[in-house]
Motif scaffolding. Structure first.
Motif, short mmCIF file in Angstrom:
data_model
loop_
_atom_site.label_atom_id
_atom_site.label_comp_id
_atom_site.label_asym_id
_atom_site.label_seq_id
_atom_site.Cartn_x
_atom_site.Cartn_y
_atom_site.Cartn_z
N TYR A 1 -8.95 12.78 -11.54
CA TYR A 1 -9.97 13.45 -10.74
C TYR A 1 -10.70 14.48 -11.61
CZ TYR A 1 -6.53 11.80 -7.37
OH TYR A 1 -5.63 11.03 -6.69
N GLU B 1 0.85 -1.19 0.00
CA GLU B 1 0.00 0.00 0.00
C GLU B 1 0.88 1.24 0.00
OE1 GLU B 1 -3.20 0.26 -0.25
OE2 GLU B 1 -3.67 -1.88 -0.20
N LYS C 1 -0.06 4.00 -2.02
CA LYS C 1 -0.92 5.07 -2.54
C LYS C 1 -0.52 5.49 -3.96
CE LYS C 1 -1.83 6.88 2.10
NZ LYS C 1 -1.77 8.06 2.99
N GLY C 2 0.09 4.56 -4.67
CA GLY C 2 0.44 4.84 -6.06
C GLY C 2 1.56 5.83 -6.24
N GLU C 3 2.33 6.10 -5.17
CA GLU C 3 3.33 7.15 -5.24
C GLU C 3 4.71 6.64 -5.67
OE1 GLU C 3 3.29 8.85 -1.39
OE2 GLU C 3 1.33 9.80 -1.62
N SER D 1 -7.94 0.60 -13.14
CA SER D 1 -7.84 1.54 -12.02
C SER D 1 -8.20 2.95 -12.45
CB SER D 1 -6.41 1.52 -11.47
OG SER D 1 -6.23 2.57 -10.54
N THR D 2 -8.87 3.67 -11.55
CA THR D 2 -9.17 5.09 -11.78
C THR D 2 -8.43 5.96 -10.78
OG1 THR D 2 -11.13 4.94 -10.36
CG2 THR D 2 -11.44 4.61 -12.73
N SER D 3 -7.56 5.37 -9.98
CA SER D 3 -6.78 6.13 -9.01
C SER D 3 -5.80 7.03 -9.76
CB SER D 3 -5.99 5.18 -8.11
OG SER D 3 -5.14 5.88 -7.25
N GLY D 4 -5.81 8.30 -9.44
CA GLY D 4 -4.90 9.23 -10.09
C GLY D 4 -5.56 10.13 -11.12
N PHE E 1 -0.11 7.79 -12.82
CA PHE E 1 -1.32 7.07 -13.24
C PHE E 1 -1.23 6.71 -14.71
CE2 PHE E 1 -5.41 7.68 -15.43
CZ PHE E 1 -6.14 6.62 -14.89
#
Length: 778
Positions: free
Chosen positions: A308, A260, A262-264, A303-306, A357
């Motif tokens: 907005y 985990e 957070k995609g960083e 995935s849609t994280s990243g 992303f």
């Protein structure tokens, strides 16, 4: 300003030096090189000799920032520029040397491939900087090394031992950022050295194994780099060497996706890259991993994280604003560089997209494409599920994602063709709806889903480069599987191509721009798309052969819309090139459309833009080769217009194509050509200079006249002997043409030996004499 002293302790402060460098960078990118480069170089020359280190730094910085915008000019003038660079690299002042190393990195990145010829001078400079007792200097040297070595192929081998020893030392004992850069450098060395990397394999792979166990987020970037590096090393050394550690790395790569972060950290991106590398070396053996890795890759694709949707502050509420404020504090307090963000507008809705992303999604798409190519038929059970995601992604808000989603579609069709092979390869000039051009049932079922997706992009995507990529992917599929795969969809494909030809497709709307820089980019994209479209049509004609006559409206519309004086010169060039390729595909059937194509050739031969005249000469020759007796009516006009191309101002390619056209005219109908006037022009234009594909038409015409005992050739026999005696060992001449030249020379020597010796003996070079002697003795 660039030479002013500044505060080196605050790296975020916008000093006069940094501001001036940014201005030069912008000017270099958006002004003509002739405007910016000479003026800046005056100061570079002056400041590089200054006793003031800040002026010497300014000189190096100017070279650094111009490398991107003025790359073509700088690449062709490296001999002049490298002394300035080497002076900066060896400057007594650390500040100047540091900028010098960054400049070398930019040169290595932007001045390819010309800079690679100076490897023996540049690599020792990089190694020297890696020896300095400064982590910052060592990190910059690693960056320069990565940029330089990536395209060097085997050029790193003479230095590999000392280089790897230094990189491994930095990897073991350096600070975190330096260790990260050293891993990237090791990856570049492995890529360049391939099997020669084996002596360093064991120690390197063991270090990668250690870093694959990192779970501490502060050190996670090391795991990212190690994941990528392991895949690169696997490709370099091969699967037999890597197979013992493969289970460990596959297991840890999969576990890494559960961390985990957070995609960083980009760990997902590097993991997908690792999977792709392993699939590449394992081929069908990678199929055992597909049930595990396909869901992981799909997770990244879905995935849609990243991303907005931008909502105005007044609509978001107090809690959301407080969360933003807290996030800003965290970004300010942390030492990580803030992620690069991009604003995207779609249907009047604004979105913010993070670069990590995008990179993660693109790498997932790339990995999926590689899986299909590597595993072939073994990917088929997963295709339907993957298509669910791909059908969404080709409609995605970001054009890079839509473009990236096209390659897996192509790869699926390639894999399907392998899984359901036809009994016989397709053939052109044969009905597309009859065997062997009818595709197999399994391939047809999948193509009925995938081909319409490509055409959907043609018809509806708003980005030119996405449409061009779709064209490239679809034509690859068609060329592999044959006309049967596209025949059921030709009505919609033809309609979409006509829209592109008429500039009425969605991707061609809003081409006007008030911004000069944006306008230049738009013009480049428009030109690239038009070239892509004409190449697609030409390739399509080669697949259909004479059945392309059913779709000749595409050519007629190309000529109507784009072969006129007011159209873009590059468009006219592409249209004529397309017509020539279509003529070759249609063969003798061009007589049905000869008048249209002859009119195009005549207009092109008169064009003021030389590349159009060059292509028109090739079109003219093709028409004469396949046009039959009907083309004889155009011979006088063709000969007249071609004669104007044989002048000292014409580029070599134009003269070669014009020579090829004369050769084809002679071969087809020698009696229609005034040989006494044409042969001197043709022979004077030989040997060919750049377009050696015209060897059969030019040299073949002379050989044909000789075999037919045409009296017109007799006065030119001495010149032909001189010409052929040089070309029989020229590697640019096809071997079958050389074989015919040799036969001709044997006959001529046997018949006119003494006479020829008197006439041309003094004109022959030692090489030509040697060639003739070998022919006599053979």
């Amino acid at each position: 300003m660039a030479a002013e002293e500044d505060n080196q302790e605050d790296e975020w402060e916008l000093t006069p030096h940094k501001y001036a460098s940014q201005v030069i960078d912008t000017l270099a990118k958006f002004l003509p090189t002739a405007k910016i480069f000479p003026n800046v170089m005056k100061y570079v020359d002056e400041y590089s000799k200054s006793n003031n280190p800040f002026q010497r730094r300014a000189a190096a910085s100017a070279l650094l920032v111009m490398a991107g915008g003025c790359h073509e000019h700088m690449a062709s003038n490296l001999e002049t520029l490298l002394p300035y660079l080497f002076n900066a690299l060896n400057d007594p002042n650390t500040l100047v040397r540091g900028v010098g190393v960054l400049t070398l990195g930019q040169f290595s990145e932007h001045l390819q491939p010309e800079i690679l010829t100076y490897a023996d001078q540049i690599l020792p400079q990089i190694f020297q900087k890696m020896e300095e007792n400064s982590p910052d200097m060592q990190e910059r040297a690693c960056y320069a090394l990565v940029s330089f070595v990536q395209s060097l192929e085997g050029g790193v081998l003479p230095y590999i031992e000392s280089l790897m020893n230094k990189l491994l030392h930095l990897l073991k004992f350096g600070k975190k950022q330096l260790r990260e850069m050293s891993i990237s450098a090791i990856s570049a060395v492995a890529t360049s050295s391939k099997k020669k990397f084996l002596p360093y394999y064991e120690v390197t792979i063991n270090l990668m194994k250690e870093m694959m166990l990192i779970t501490n987020l502060e050190q996670i970037l090391l795991r990212c780099r190690a994941t990528e590096c392991a895949g690169v090393i696997a490709v370099a050394v091969g699967k037999e060497i890597f197979k013992d550690v493969l289970p460990f790395f596959m297991d840890q790569a999969c576990k890494g996706l559960t961390i985990e972060d957070k995609g960083e950290s980009d760990l997902r991106e590097y993991t997908y890259s690792f999977f792709a590398h392993i699939a590449e070396i394992l081929g069908y053996d990678f199929a055992t991993y597909l049930p595990v890795v396909i869901p992981l890759v799909l997770e990244g694709m879905d995935s849609t994280s990243g991303i907005y949707e931008n909502v105005p502050p007044e609509e978001r509420g107090l809690q959301a604003l407080l969360e933003d404020d807290e996030q800003d504090k965290q970004n300010t307090d942390g030492d990580d560089i803030e992620e690069e963000l991009e604003q995207i507008d779609l249907n009047d809705v604004k979105y913010t997209v993070g670069s990590s992303f995008l990179d993660e999604k693109l790498q997932a798409l790339h990995a999926l494409s590689i899986f299909a190519l590597a595993c072939g038929p073994h990917i088929i059970p997963f295709v339907q599920r993957c298509l669910q995601s791909l059908e969404i992604l080709i409609r995605y808000i970001h054009p890079d994602i839509r473009r990236g989603a096209l390659a897996p579609l192509e790869s699926f069709m390639i894999a399907c063709h392998i899984a359901y092979p036809p009994e016989q390869k397709w053939i052109p000039n044969h009905p597309p709806d009859q065997p062997p051009n009818v595709v197999t049932k399994g391939t047809q079922e999948l193509s009925n889903t995938i081909v319409p997706l490509f055409i959907f992009v043609f018809e509806g995507d708003e980005e030119r480069r996405v449409v061009a990529k779709a064209q490239d992917c679809l034509i690859n599929v068609i060329k592999l599987i044959g006309p049967g795969v596209i025949f059921p969809h030709m009505d919609s494909l033809k309609s979409s191509l006509l829209s592109l030809i008429k500039s009425k497709a969605p991707c061609q709307e809003g081409d006007d721009s008030d911004d000069e820089d944006e306008e230049n980019e738009v013009e480049s994209e428009i030109a690239q798309l038009f070239t892509s479209t004409t190449v697609f049509i030409a390739d399509l004609s080669k697949v259909f052969g004479n059945y392309f006559l059913n779709y000749f409206e595409l050519i007629e519309e190309l000529l109507r819309y784009h072969l006129n004086p007011s159209s873009v010169p590059g468009f006219r060039e592409d249209v004529i090139a397309c017509c020539a390729e279509v003529c070759r595909a249609l063969g003798p059937h061009i007589h049905y459309k000869l008048d249209i194509l002859a009119a195009a050739a005549i207009a092109g031969l008169k064009d003021e833009y030389e590349p159009v005249r060059c292509n028109s000469a090739y079109l003219t020759g093709t028409l004469c080769e396949y046009g039959g007796e009907k083309v004889l009516q155009y011979y006088p006009q063709f000969l007249e217009l071609l004669s104007h191309l044989f002048n000292k101002n014409s580029i070599p390619g134009t003269i070669d194509n014009a020579s090829g056209a004369l050769g084809r005219m002679i071969t087809a109908y020698p009696m229609a050509v005034p040989l006494q006037q044409v042969l001197p022009v043709l022979i004077d234009s030989l040997p060919l200079r750049v377009d050696f594909q015209e060897s059969h038409s030019t040299y073949g015409a002379l050989i044909s006249l000789f075999y037919k005992s045409n009296e017109a050739i007799v006065p030119f026999i001495p010149r032909i002997v001189v010409l052929f005696s040089d070309l029989v060992t020229d590697q640019n001449v096809p071997s079958d043409v050389q074989a015919e030249m040799t036969k001709v020379l044997k006959v001529l020597i046997s018949q006119y030996g003494n006479q020829l010796n008197q006439q041309i003996g003094g004109a022959l070079s030692p090489k030509q004499k040697d060639n003739l002697n070998k022919i006599i003795q053979s």
